[in-house]
Design an enzyme around this catalytic site. Sequence first.
Site, PDB file in Angstrom:
ATOM      1  N   ASP A  27      58.159  27.421  66.444  1.00 63.39           N
ATOM      2  CA  ASP A  27      58.700  26.149  65.957  1.00 63.39           C
ATOM      3  C   ASP A  27      59.066  26.129  64.685  1.00 63.39           C
ATOM      4  O   ASP A  27      58.664  27.199  63.917  1.00 63.39           O
ATOM      5  CB  ASP A  27      57.509  25.241  66.235  1.00 63.39           C
ATOM      6  N   ASP A  29      59.248  22.919  62.219  1.00 61.60           N
ATOM      7  CA  ASP A  29      58.481  22.182  61.123  1.00 61.60           C
ATOM      8  C   ASP A  29      57.016  22.157  61.027  1.00 61.60           C
ATOM      9  O   ASP A  29      56.434  22.507  62.286  1.00 61.60           O
ATOM     10  CB  ASP A  29      58.657  20.504  61.609  1.00 61.60           C
ATOM     11  N   ASP A 245      52.615  24.465  65.816  1.00 60.37           N
ATOM     12  CA  ASP A 245      51.712  23.924  64.931  1.00 60.37           C
ATOM     13  C   ASP A 245      51.208  22.746  65.699  1.00 60.37           C
ATOM     14  O   ASP A 245      50.259  21.891  65.258  1.00 60.37           O
ATOM     15  CB  ASP A 245      52.230  23.405  63.678  1.00 60.37           C
TER      16      ASP A 245
END
Lengths: 306, 310
Positions: A27, A29, A245
Site C-alpha cells: 500500500d 499512504d 497500514d
Amino acid sequence: MAVSKCTRLTGPLIKQLLDSVDNVLFDCDGVIWRGDQAIPGAVGVINLLRKNGKRVFFVTNNSSKTRKMYAEKMSLLGFDAKEEEVFGTAYCLAMYLKTIIKLEGKVYLIGNNAMKQELENVGIQQTGSGPDLIFGTPSDWANVPLDPEVKAVVVGFDWDFSYMKLNRAMQYLSNPDIVFVGTNTDTRLPLEGGKAIPGTGCIVKSVETAAQRQAQTVGKPSRFMFHCVASQFGLDGARCLMVGDRLDTDILLGSNCGLKTLLTLTGVSTLADAEAHQKSGAPERLGMVPDYYVESIADLLPALQG
Amino acid sequence: MPGDFAFKGCRKIQGSQIIHLLKAKDFFLFDCDGVLWHGEHAINGAPKVVNSLIRQGKNVFFVTNNCTRPRENYVNKFYRLGFTDVIQEQIFSSSYCSALYLRDVAKVQGQVFVIGGEGVRKELREAGIPIVEDEIDATDATIYDCALTQNVKAVLMGHDDKFTFLKLARASCYLRDPECLFLATDNDPWHPLQNGRILPGSGCLTAALEVATGRKATVIGKPSRFMFECISSQFPLQPAQCLMVGDRLETDMLFGANCGLDTMLTLTGVSQMKQAESYRDSKQHTNQNFVPDYVVDTIADFLPAFDVLD
C-alpha cells in the site's frame, strides 16, 4: 491449521518470510510515504527487494492519480517504479468495467481527471466530470436530461461533488440495468502535508442513500485489486506478501486472497486494533489480523542488507 | 389501544368509522407534502377538511420534515392553496424545531455552522442563534486555505441544493471537536415531486457527513420524537387524543408509534397499501412500528363525516 498471528517480525523471521515469497505488494499512504514525504528507509527497502529478485507492486485505494502520475510521484520521492507496477483505483476501476463488466456504453462519472483519463485509456467515454452547480427549479432537477448511452454510474473522489451530481447519479440509477460501481469506501483521504479530508466513502454513501442501491466496490478489501495485479503478472497468492497500514483494507485484502500479510505501524491502524480483532474470535474479524507486524518497513532493512 | 404495536390494524376506514375517530380525537397532526398538497396543488377536498376541523374546535398542527421555507412562508402557502384558517403557530417544520432544539435543549453557546438554505437560516436567526455567515462562495477556496471560524459549537445539516464537497470538508473539521454538536433537520433519503419523479433528500447529505466524521447525527425531524415534544411544550397535547396523519410509513407512521399516537396513512403520497401490509405481515416485530392504525385513500374521505357532525 492453527497459525500464530500478529507476530512481531524481527531477526531471522524476516529472512524466513522473505524467502517464502516472490512478490511484495505495498500500500502507499502510511506505508512507503506520508503525504509527500517518503517514510525513512522505504526507498532502500524497495530497491533491495528488487535486488534480491523480488517483484514489487503498489496497490492503493486513492483514485486521484493515474498510474503514470503515481510513477511520477514515486520517481520524485526516489522510488524506482514503473507505471505497470502501480495499481490505483482509477486504473483498476477502468479495468473492472472493461474486463469484468465488459461495459458497452458510457459512464456517468462522479470523479476526477485521473479517472477520466484511465477510462479514456480503455476506450470508455464518460459524461459528468467537472463542476456541476445547481440551476433552475426543483422540477428541472428532477427532469434532468439523461444520456441514453450511459450504462454505468461510477463514483470516485471528486472535489466538485455537489447536490446536482448526486441528483443526476440518482436519476440514472433509478434504472436497475445501469451498473453502479465505486472506487473505494475509505472514509478519509490523506493529503500532501499530512491533512486529511472526507474520503470517497462519503460520496459513495451519499449516492447509495439517494438511489437506495449498493455500489459494487473495486478497491481494497475487494479481491479485484489483487486479481488485477495477479492476472497481469501471473502471481501465485501463496508466494505473495501484502504490506499495509490498514487492517480493514490492506490486511483484509491479503487474507481474502490467501496472501501473507504484514502490518506496518506508520499509518492508520495500531497494534492494539490488531490484537482486539484477534481476541474477539469473531470470524468476520479474523481476516483483519495480520500474520506479522513491524514498526516501519525500514525494519526489513537489516535482513535485506545482510 | 393507542401505540400497541402488536395489533396495528392497517384498516381502511370510511363513513361511520371516520365519524367515530373525529369524535374521539382532539388533536390532529398532519404531514403536508403528499397529504395536503402535491407541490403547488392542494389535494382535492384537503382545504375543506382542515378548515372544517379548525372551525369545529379541533386542535390542528402541521408537522413537516420539509425545511426549505421559514414558517411565515408556509403560512402564505397554506393560504394560497385554500387552507385559509391556518396560522403560523400551528406549523412545526424541522427547521423551526431545529432552532428550538439549539436554543432550548442544547442551549448552544457559540455559533452554528449551517448547511442548508434560507428556510433553515431564517428560523435560527429568529430564535436568536448566531450562525456562521461568512459563506464559502469564493470559487478558489479550498480545504488548504479555508479559515475555520472559531467557537463553532454545532453543525446543523439541512436540505441544501447548493451542497458542495467543500462544505462537507468544513463541517467535518468542526465536528472533530467532540463538544461540537452534530444535528440534522431530517434523514429523508429522497422526496417525491409530481409525476413519480424524485429528488435527493437531506438524508444523503447527512450520510456523507456521518461517514466523514464517524459520528451519528441527532435527527430533529420525524421519526424522532423531538417535533412532538416541541408541540407539547407549547400546547397541552394528550397522546391518547392525538391522530397523526401522514403519507410515509418510515417517517410519519414511525413518528406516531414513537410518540404513542394513533396513526393514519393517506394514500395520496409516498407509501402504498402494499408496503404497509408487507410491514404488517413481516416476522420482525419492530416492523409493526411502520404499520398505520388506519388508512384512507385521501383525507377528503373525512368530508362526508363533517356533513353528519355539522
